[in-house]
Design a protein around this motif. Sequence first.
Motif, PDB file in Angstrom:
ATOM      1  N   GLU A  32       2.982   7.025   2.810  1.00  0.00           N
ATOM      2  CA  GLU A  32       3.915   7.844   2.048  1.00  0.00           C
ATOM      3  C   GLU A  32       5.290   7.188   1.977  1.00  0.00           C
ATOM      4  O   GLU A  32       5.929   7.148   0.918  1.00  0.00           O
ATOM      5  CB  GLU A  32       4.014   9.226   2.706  1.00  0.00           C
ATOM      6  N   LEU A  33       5.743   6.661   3.097  1.00  0.00           N
ATOM      7  CA  LEU A  33       7.043   6.004   3.154  1.00  0.00           C
ATOM      8  C   LEU A  33       7.116   4.820   2.191  1.00  0.00           C
ATOM      9  O   LEU A  33       8.150   4.574   1.562  1.00  0.00           O
ATOM     10  CB  LEU A  33       7.318   5.541   4.582  1.00  0.00           C
ATOM     11  N   GLY A  70       5.247   4.373  -0.508  1.00  0.00           N
ATOM     12  CA  GLY A  70       4.863   4.697  -1.870  1.00  0.00           C
ATOM     13  C   GLY A  70       3.478   4.230  -2.264  1.00  0.00           C
ATOM     14  O   GLY A  70       3.211   3.971  -3.444  1.00  0.00           O
ATOM     15  N   ILE A  71       2.578   4.133  -1.285  1.00  0.00           N
ATOM     16  CA  ILE A  71       1.204   3.683  -1.539  1.00  0.00           C
ATOM     17  C   ILE A  71       0.316   4.900  -1.781  1.00  0.00           C
ATOM     18  O   ILE A  71       0.401   5.902  -1.071  1.00  0.00           O
ATOM     19  CB  ILE A  71       0.686   2.852  -0.356  1.00  0.00           C
ATOM     20  N   GLU A  72      -0.561   4.805  -2.750  1.00  0.00           N
ATOM     21  CA  GLU A  72      -1.471   5.901  -3.088  1.00  0.00           C
ATOM     22  C   GLU A  72      -2.456   6.144  -1.944  1.00  0.00           C
ATOM     23  O   GLU A  72      -3.008   5.198  -1.382  1.00  0.00           O
ATOM     24  CB  GLU A  72      -2.213   5.551  -4.376  1.00  0.00           C
ATOM     25  N   TRP A  73      -2.699   7.410  -1.611  1.00  0.00           N
ATOM     26  CA  TRP A  73      -3.631   7.718  -0.527  1.00  0.00           C
ATOM     27  C   TRP A  73      -4.212   9.109  -0.730  1.00  0.00           C
ATOM     28  O   TRP A  73      -3.640   9.959  -1.422  1.00  0.00           O
ATOM     29  CB  TRP A  73      -2.948   7.639   0.839  1.00  0.00           C
ATOM     30  N   PRO A  94      -3.631  -1.555  -1.686  1.00  0.00           N
ATOM     31  CA  PRO A  94      -2.954  -0.846  -2.775  1.00  0.00           C
ATOM     32  C   PRO A  94      -3.194   0.657  -2.734  1.00  0.00           C
ATOM     33  O   PRO A  94      -2.455   1.430  -3.331  1.00  0.00           O
ATOM     34  CB  PRO A  94      -3.557  -1.465  -4.036  1.00  0.00           C
ATOM     35  N   ARG A  95      -4.261   1.088  -2.027  1.00  0.00           N
ATOM     36  CA  ARG A  95      -4.530   2.522  -1.864  1.00  0.00           C
ATOM     37  C   ARG A  95      -5.444   2.712  -0.659  1.00  0.00           C
ATOM     38  O   ARG A  95      -6.169   1.789  -0.258  1.00  0.00           O
ATOM     39  CB  ARG A  95      -5.146   3.130  -3.126  1.00  0.00           C
ATOM     40  N   TYR A  96      -5.403   3.932  -0.104  1.00  0.00           N
ATOM     41  CA  TYR A  96      -6.189   4.239   1.091  1.00  0.00           C
ATOM     42  C   TYR A  96      -6.957   5.546   0.900  1.00  0.00           C
ATOM     43  O   TYR A  96      -6.462   6.489   0.277  1.00  0.00           O
ATOM     44  CB  TYR A  96      -5.277   4.426   2.317  1.00  0.00           C
ATOM     45  N   TYR A 154       1.898  17.539   2.329  1.00  0.00           N
ATOM     46  CA  TYR A 154       1.438  16.542   1.364  1.00  0.00           C
ATOM     47  C   TYR A 154       0.661  17.134   0.198  1.00  0.00           C
ATOM     48  O   TYR A 154       0.197  16.399  -0.673  1.00  0.00           O
ATOM     49  CB  TYR A 154       0.578  15.507   2.085  1.00  0.00           C
ATOM     50  N   GLY A 155       0.486  18.436   0.173  1.00  0.00           N
ATOM     51  CA  GLY A 155      -0.140  19.085  -0.979  1.00  0.00           C
ATOM     52  C   GLY A 155      -1.594  18.709  -1.174  1.00  0.00           C
ATOM     53  O   GLY A 155      -2.359  18.576  -0.198  1.00  0.00           O
ATOM     54  N   ASP A 156      -1.981  18.494  -2.449  1.00  0.00           N
ATOM     55  CA  ASP A 156      -3.400  18.312  -2.754  1.00  0.00           C
ATOM     56  C   ASP A 156      -3.928  16.923  -2.442  1.00  0.00           C
ATOM     57  O   ASP A 156      -5.104  16.639  -2.680  1.00  0.00           O
ATOM     58  CB  ASP A 156      -3.687  18.661  -4.217  1.00  0.00           C
ATOM     59  N   ARG A 157      -3.081  16.049  -1.879  1.00  0.00           N
ATOM     60  CA  ARG A 157      -3.608  14.766  -1.403  1.00  0.00           C
ATOM     61  C   ARG A 157      -4.401  14.945  -0.113  1.00  0.00           C
ATOM     62  O   ARG A 157      -5.123  14.047   0.308  1.00  0.00           O
ATOM     63  CB  ARG A 157      -2.465  13.766  -1.201  1.00  0.00           C
ATOM     64  N   VAL A 158      -4.251  16.102   0.525  1.00  0.00           N
ATOM     65  CA  VAL A 158      -5.035  16.454   1.709  1.00  0.00           C
ATOM     66  C   VAL A 158      -6.149  17.395   1.281  1.00  0.00           C
ATOM     67  O   VAL A 158      -5.898  18.500   0.795  1.00  0.00           O
ATOM     68  CB  VAL A 158      -4.152  17.117   2.783  1.00  0.00           C
TER      69      VAL A 158
END
Length: 331
Positions: free
Chosen positions: A145-146, A148-151, A123-125, A172-176
């Motif tokens: 990302e494709l 729609g999974i949270e990471w 469900p998330r990574y 990817y903005g602040d997810r990185v």
Amino acid sequence: MSESTAYVDTGGVSAETRTDSALTVTAKEVVSQGVVALTLTHPDGRRLPDWAPGAHIDLILPTGVTRQYSLCGDRWDPRSYRIGVLREPAGRGGSAFVHDVLAVGDSVGVGGPRNNFPMVPAPRYLFVAGGIGITPLIPMIAQAELMGIEWTLLYGGRTRTSMGFLDELSFYGDRVVLAPQDEVGLLDLPTWLGAAAADDTKVYVCGPEPLLDAVETGCSGWLVGKLRMERFVPKRQSAPVRTVPFELELARSGLVVTVTPDGSVLDAVQKAGVTVLSSCREGTCGTCETTVLAGQPDHRDSILDDSERDNADCMFICVSRSCSDRLVLDL
């Protein structure tokens, strides 16, 4: 898995779909200090074998050196492969040849792809990369990302200029979360791993050995399968279980051979005239995976996790040996 878990293709690749041919270098670009990215295509423009996040290929150089590199391009592009190559001054010449000699238009041998680091449903990574370890994680991020999974990506390196692929990751903005060591020190693993331990997050890690060791220590006691790592160099191993010879029965060939303490299973099999594909001879690439029909392997690879080792139904014969007097292999 919960109902919110999406399916992610693990991309297993059989021996029958291996490339094992010469591809052409159609692009070579510097993506950071000490890292170049190569794009490889078939000289006739043919479709290449499919792959999925985590897969790697063998690069078979004209010097006779073979090295494994993670695929880091677009998995949906059927006619090109992309890899990132770090210059390793202390290496055995493979990366130096790629950086200094290999040019656009040159042909290079390619084997694979194979996937020892598959992306499994979650469900998330949390992705954790150190240096060139970012390469197998780039397609995983694109896949998450494709779907729609949270990471989140935690990406460390010696300096910002040594960290490859920052331009495309900036999308990817602040997810990185970037953590150059000269700016912020070592990765704050206790905080990130502590947060991941409390939920259904799967953690994927690739990078230098000190990073992997630190993550393993931080994740001790976790459920099997929650943490997945890929190593570029062999994991340190204890002494073999047996220090005396053991027998191999090759079920399909009808042969019985002896493996001595100073020889490998792969060497014994090849001396008996049985062909087995191999590449790294270090237990990291997965080329020589062989089915075990009977007996207990002494696993000495850097690929299988604890549950896979307990199954005792396969082994990597370039490094693994036997706990029992006799092993029966499907060869």
